[in-house]
Structure formats: structure tokens, C-alpha cells
Design an enzyme around this catalytic site. Sequence first.
Site, mmCIF file in Angstrom:
data_model
loop_
_atom_site.group_PDB
_atom_site.id
_atom_site.type_symbol
_atom_site.label_atom_id
_atom_site.label_comp_id
_atom_site.label_asym_id
_atom_site.label_seq_id
_atom_site.Cartn_x
_atom_site.Cartn_y
_atom_site.Cartn_z
ATOM 1 N N LYS A 290 -0.628 1.149 -19.803
ATOM 2 C CA LYS A 290 -1.841 1.357 -19.009
ATOM 3 C C LYS A 290 -2.404 2.733 -19.364
ATOM 4 C CE LYS A 290 -3.490 0.524 -14.325
ATOM 5 N NZ LYS A 290 -3.177 -0.132 -13.054
ATOM 6 N N GLU A 379 -0.273 -10.495 0.224
ATOM 7 C CA GLU A 379 -0.777 -10.289 1.580
ATOM 8 C C GLU A 379 -0.173 -11.292 2.555
ATOM 9 O OE1 GLU A 379 -2.677 -10.348 -1.160
ATOM 10 O OE2 GLU A 379 -3.419 -8.292 -1.229
ATOM 11 N N ARG A 407 -6.829 -13.388 2.548
ATOM 12 C CA ARG A 407 -5.760 -14.209 1.973
ATOM 13 C C ARG A 407 -4.750 -14.685 3.015
ATOM 14 N NH1 ARG A 407 -4.779 -13.285 -3.748
ATOM 15 N NH2 ARG A 407 -6.774 -13.997 -4.514
HETATM 16 C C1 LIG Z 1 -5.504 -9.948 -3.384
HETATM 17 C C2 LIG Z 1 -5.586 -8.542 -3.918
HETATM 18 N N1 LIG Z 1 -4.773 -7.598 -3.427
HETATM 19 C C3 LIG Z 1 -4.846 -6.334 -3.904
HETATM 20 C C4 LIG Z 1 -5.733 -6.013 -4.881
HETATM 21 C C5 LIG Z 1 -5.890 -4.582 -5.345
HETATM 22 N N2 LIG Z 1 -5.493 -4.422 -6.742
HETATM 23 C C6 LIG Z 1 -6.392 -4.333 -7.732
HETATM 24 S S1 LIG Z 1 -5.711 -4.131 -9.212
HETATM 25 C C7 LIG Z 1 -4.180 -4.145 -8.564
HETATM 26 C C8 LIG Z 1 -3.001 -3.980 -9.457
HETATM 27 C C9 LIG Z 1 -2.926 -5.065 -10.446
HETATM 28 O O1 LIG Z 1 -1.814 -4.859 -11.230
HETATM 29 P P1 LIG Z 1 -1.674 -5.607 -12.606
HETATM 30 O O2 LIG Z 1 -2.030 -7.025 -12.435
HETATM 31 O O3 LIG Z 1 -0.329 -5.309 -13.134
HETATM 32 O O4 LIG Z 1 -2.810 -4.967 -13.492
HETATM 33 P P2 LIG Z 1 -2.889 -3.504 -14.137
HETATM 34 O O5 LIG Z 1 -3.791 -2.717 -13.241
HETATM 35 O O6 LIG Z 1 -1.522 -2.925 -14.212
HETATM 36 O O7 LIG Z 1 -3.481 -3.733 -15.465
HETATM 37 C C10 LIG Z 1 -4.206 -4.298 -7.188
HETATM 38 C C11 LIG Z 1 -3.049 -4.307 -6.292
HETATM 39 C C12 LIG Z 1 -6.563 -7.030 -5.368
HETATM 40 N N3 LIG Z 1 -7.475 -6.794 -6.309
HETATM 41 N N4 LIG Z 1 -6.456 -8.279 -4.881
#
Ligand SMILES: Cc1ncc(C[n+]2csc(CCOP(=O)(O)OP(=O)(O)O)c2C)c(N)n1
Length: 640
Positions: A290, A379, A407
Site C-alpha cells: 500500500k 458491521e 449493513r
Molecule cells: C462496509 C464498509 N465498512 C467500512 C468501510 C471503510 N473502509 C474503506 S477502505 C477500508 C479498508 C479496506 O481494506 P482493503 O480491502 O484491504 O483495501 P486497501 O485499502 O488495503 O487497499 C475500509 C475499512 C467501507 N468502505 N465499507
Amino acid sequence: MSLEDTSKKLLPTINSPEDLRKLSDDDLVQLCDELRQYIIDVVSNHPGHLGASLGVVELTVAIHAVFNTPYDNLIWDVGHQAYAHKILTGRRELFRTNRMYKGISGFPKMSESKYDAFGVGHSSTSISATLGMAIASQLNNEKDRLHIAVIGDGSMTGGMSFEALNHAGVSKANILIILNDNGIAIDKNVGALKEYLTDITTSKTYNKIKDKIWNLLGQRGRYGTNARSFVQKIENAIKTTIFRQSNIFESLNFRYFGPVDGHDIFRLKKVLSDLKHIPGPKILHVITIKGKGFEQAEKDQVKFHAPGYFDKSTGEIIINPNDKNNPPKYQVVFGKTIIELAKQNKKIVGVTPAMATGCSLNLMMEEIPERAFDVGIAEQHAVTFSAGLAVQGFVPFCNVYSSFMQRAYDQIIHDVALQNLHVVFCLDRGGLVGEDGPTHHGVFDLAYLRCIPNMIVAAPMNEVELRNMMYTAQLKNHGPFTIRYPKGNGVMQDWEKPFSEIEIGKGRMIKDGSDMAILTIGHVGNFAAEAIIKLEKEGYSIAHYDMRFVKPLDKELLHEVCKKFENIITVEDGTIVGGMGSAVLEFISENKYKSQVRRLGVPDRFIEQGTLKQLYDECGYHIEGIIKSVKEILIKTLSK
Ligand SMILES: Cc1ncc(C[n+]2csc(CCOP(=O)(O)OP(=O)(O)O)c2C)c(N)n1
């Protein structure tokens, strides 16, 4: 990077993936560099998500180079990593309007581009959507059409991902799931799956076998049919005996490939080209970093998830000098207050579904780690896990962003409210949230919570109120208790006052008046207060009541207001359909009052992205909007 010097630059020549497919492999390497630079350039002064997009530059280029997008469907999970995709699919210059009012969305959006196969913003939807599209292609007899999902290791922890894998594993659907594993969500990724992915990536035996299989796979295309089926049999045999028990995805009937280096564009292209010809559900495990290519973003991945303004040469985060004197953010008040309360009440525990830094529960996780839980992007689980804790006498403060809580609606009703369990829901980011746009606006919560029996729904007008609501919520068993507060800063510097109990279901008069009454809920009460001061200077006398609770409603106060005022304005930072204003209208109708009500809030449509001020103005409930409404109503009344 300047896009003016087009002589040597490749990016300015790429207007669609078609252009990219004409480039040599070496050119693709250069294109990746330019893309990265351009993303850093733009995001440094148009704040957005940075780290995730930098991490998938090579993957994005490789996918568009190999697959026939947009005929082949490419679905991004969450979509915060899709900047390179946007830039390569005809939105290079528009990218400078990323997340701006009337500009392009920070997430893929079907109405924005034919390359955005599915609209996203919330996580863990990609496998379900991809499977749906793949099955639709089967039904349409589109045998050549491919369906690709890109999902992060964080998003893979969401329950929907497992539901979709479970379904896809028994389908013959032609889908490729690319698991973009960077070991991090917004904060460090958590849970057993994360540990499993690390094991698989680092296991030497596993990777040796995997390499052998890859070699076989690579050679397969060169043999005749007989030899090919022989090699396939060996591959299957090895996979069945060794992988099926040890590989979670193989156990679910997916063919698992990888892990591969997600920054090696040559390798990615080769692997994706091979996988194109392998039918059925398959998963490619890709390892990325990342923030790749921007030193500071690689070093501090949490901060550079969405860093705000930063200096693109030093990586230094630029804090608006005005912010330094601002009152604290509501989330910080939550984070500090829960620690204070948890020290007094040993039954308090904190729960967050993957938003530890975002909601400031990280403070408690550092100070009282055994009683603060990040449960992953989950969630639904966060709510029912809290229910379980409550059954055993703990007092969970379950902090979920308002829009993500959508959710877990059934869990709130079925697992918590129906059993009248004492769970304190802290809904952060309630109301419009600004640049993240419609996927993230937390505007439905007041409406969707107020119809649930047993539920208390409160919204503080300032930091002290938030503290006191949190304090009140844990004092005794109130059943489910929601405290909803907005993104951003409060209004008080001096907020760390001693706690005092708030009477449940009681509003308060902020200011008396004679011309009309304004009823507000939550932070928007401050807009009304300012509007009233201005109106006062023009000779208007407006009463202001802060309802504090949407449920139970303060009926005594409403009787008082309705007896006194012919005209009432309600103001809320949420949908007017079913929200606080609707509750007031119900009260008026049930009690046969004659008062006229104008409801200010979010109208019955989705509000796009922009600054908070722009969006409040669009919806008409910021200071000026309130003033305008008051004047319109009073002029009409006088002219009767
Ligand atoms: C239902 C939901 N919960 C929380 C989030 C907030 N959120 C956005 S990106 C993220 C992390 C995603 O992690 P990953 O899929 O590993 O992607 P990365 O950012 O590491 O590329 C979170 C928790 C969201 N977008 N949707």
C-alpha cells in the site's frame, strides 16, 4: 508531472484502455511511473485516497492490458483504489475534479463511465456483483465475456465476501477474483484470515509446490490435447491432495493461483493472460504494498490511506493553520471519553468494525487493549458480537459509521432491540459527510432507527452533550441507546467538563422567541443558533429548541411549542423522509394541532459529493438556508 510536455510522456496519449493495449511491455513500465506520479500530483492538492491507488497501479495497467474492458466486466471492491482505473478510462483530466462538487466521484460509479461496471464505496460487494454479472452472461450465452473482481484483504474479511465465495464455488461461473493482499485495511488488517494469508505467502513448501504447478500451467498451452489433459490431471492431483485441505479457497471449489508480486507488471500480464483461458471460479492472490512508490506513504500506511493535503516532494502532511485552533473533532471526544468512562465502569468495552483510527477507538485500543476490539470490516458481526457481550452484562460501545451501519440493520432490530439489550451504538459520520459522497453520507439513520421499538436515539449539539450522552447511556440499563454525531469538528474548546446526566427523552429550550420556533436535532442546532442571531439583528424574534432525542420525543416540549407557535421549522442533518421533522408532523397530526411545519434536511434524493458547506447549502439547511426559510414563511404569514 506536467502533462504539457507530451513528446515523451505516454500518459497524455492514453484516452482509453485501447490505447494502452498498443504499448510495449517496456512502455507499460513507464506508464506505471507516470500514472503514479500523476496520482500523487493530483491527490496532494485535491485530497482523497492515496495509498490504495498507488498500490494497484501495475495491477490496474495489467488488467486493462490483458482483458477486453469494458466488455469484460471489471469490478473494484470499495473503489477507493480505482484512481489509476479512472485515469486510464477517459477521465485523465477530469481526475483533477476528483471528489469535488460537480466533479467526478472518488469511487467507481456506473453513471460516470461505461468502464465502471458497478458502483461502490462500501466494502465486500465485489464478489457478489461479479458473480451476478457472470451468471447473467451465462444466461445470455456470452461465452467469451469475462468477469473480474479486485478485492483487498481487508474487504475479504466482510461477511458478504464469504457469502459470495460460498455461492460462486458451486457455480460454473467464469469469474476471476483478484485478492489484492497488502496486509492492511485502513488500520492493520485483523483476524484469522489475515494470518492465514500471511502463512500462505511466506510458507516455503507451499510456494515450491505452487511454482511447480505454475510451470505446468505455463507449459500446458504448448502441448496437444492428450498431453494437456495429462498435465491437467497431474495439476489436479497435486492440488487435490495438497491444496484442498490446506487452501481455504481451493476447499471452496475455487482454483487458487499465486501469490504473485503485484508490482511486477510482466509477471502480472503473463499470469492474467494464462488465467483468461481457465474456466470457472478462480482466485489470484496478488501481493502489493500500500502506498507503493511514495516513500512516506509506504512508511505510514495508516496516515496515507487518505492523508488530506500533503507536500508531494517531502510527503509532509499540510495542516490548515485554521484547523490548529479549531475545537476537537467529535470522534476525538468519543475516543477520549470512552477511556474516561471505561476506567470508571469496568463493564464498558469498545467495538469497531475496522474503523479504529477513523472513530478514535484506537486510543482505547492502546490504553485498555483487552477491552477494545477491532472486528474487521464486519458491521453485522460487530452488532451481534456486542449483543453477546451485553447478554453477559458488559456495556458495549459499538462505534460504527452511520452509513456503514446500514449493513447491520437486522442485527440492530433482531439481535439487540427485540431482546432489549443494553448496547450503546455510537454512530459517527452521521449526516452529510462531504467529499466521500452519496455512498458515505450518513443521512438515513434517524429515520431508520426511530421506528425501532425500545431504541433510544439521541444526537448531541456539541462536545459536552456528546460526553454527557455517553455518560448517561452507561449509567444504567437503558436497552439499546444510539448516540449519533457528525463528521468533523465540534464547537467548543473547553469541553472536558465533569459529566452530568441527561434526562432521557428531554429536549431543551436554547432561546425563547415570539415569531416562530425552530426545532433542531444534533450539531445543526449550531447553524440555527447562528441564523437566529442574524435574524434577531433584523428584528425577528425566533425561539430555538434543541430536541436532543428523536426517540423518545419530548412530547411535553412539543405541546408547549405547538400551543405557542403557528409556524415551526425543523432542521436535521438527515433525510426529511421519516426523520425528526416527520416525527414532529406525526405528533401534530395525532394531537390535532394547527401549526404549520417546514422540514429542512436532506431531500428525497441522493446527494453527490462536495464540501460540507456546498452540500448543506444545496439542501438548504445551513445558516443562510435557515434564514431564507424563516423569512419566506414569515412574509407569507404576514401577507395573509
Ligand atoms: C462496509 C464498509 N465498512 C467500512 C468501510 C471503510 N473502509 C474503506 S477502505 C477500508 C479498508 C479496506 O481494506 P482493503 O480491502 O484491504 O483495501 P486497501 O485499502 O488495503 O487497499 C475500509 C475499512 C467501507 N468502505 N465499507
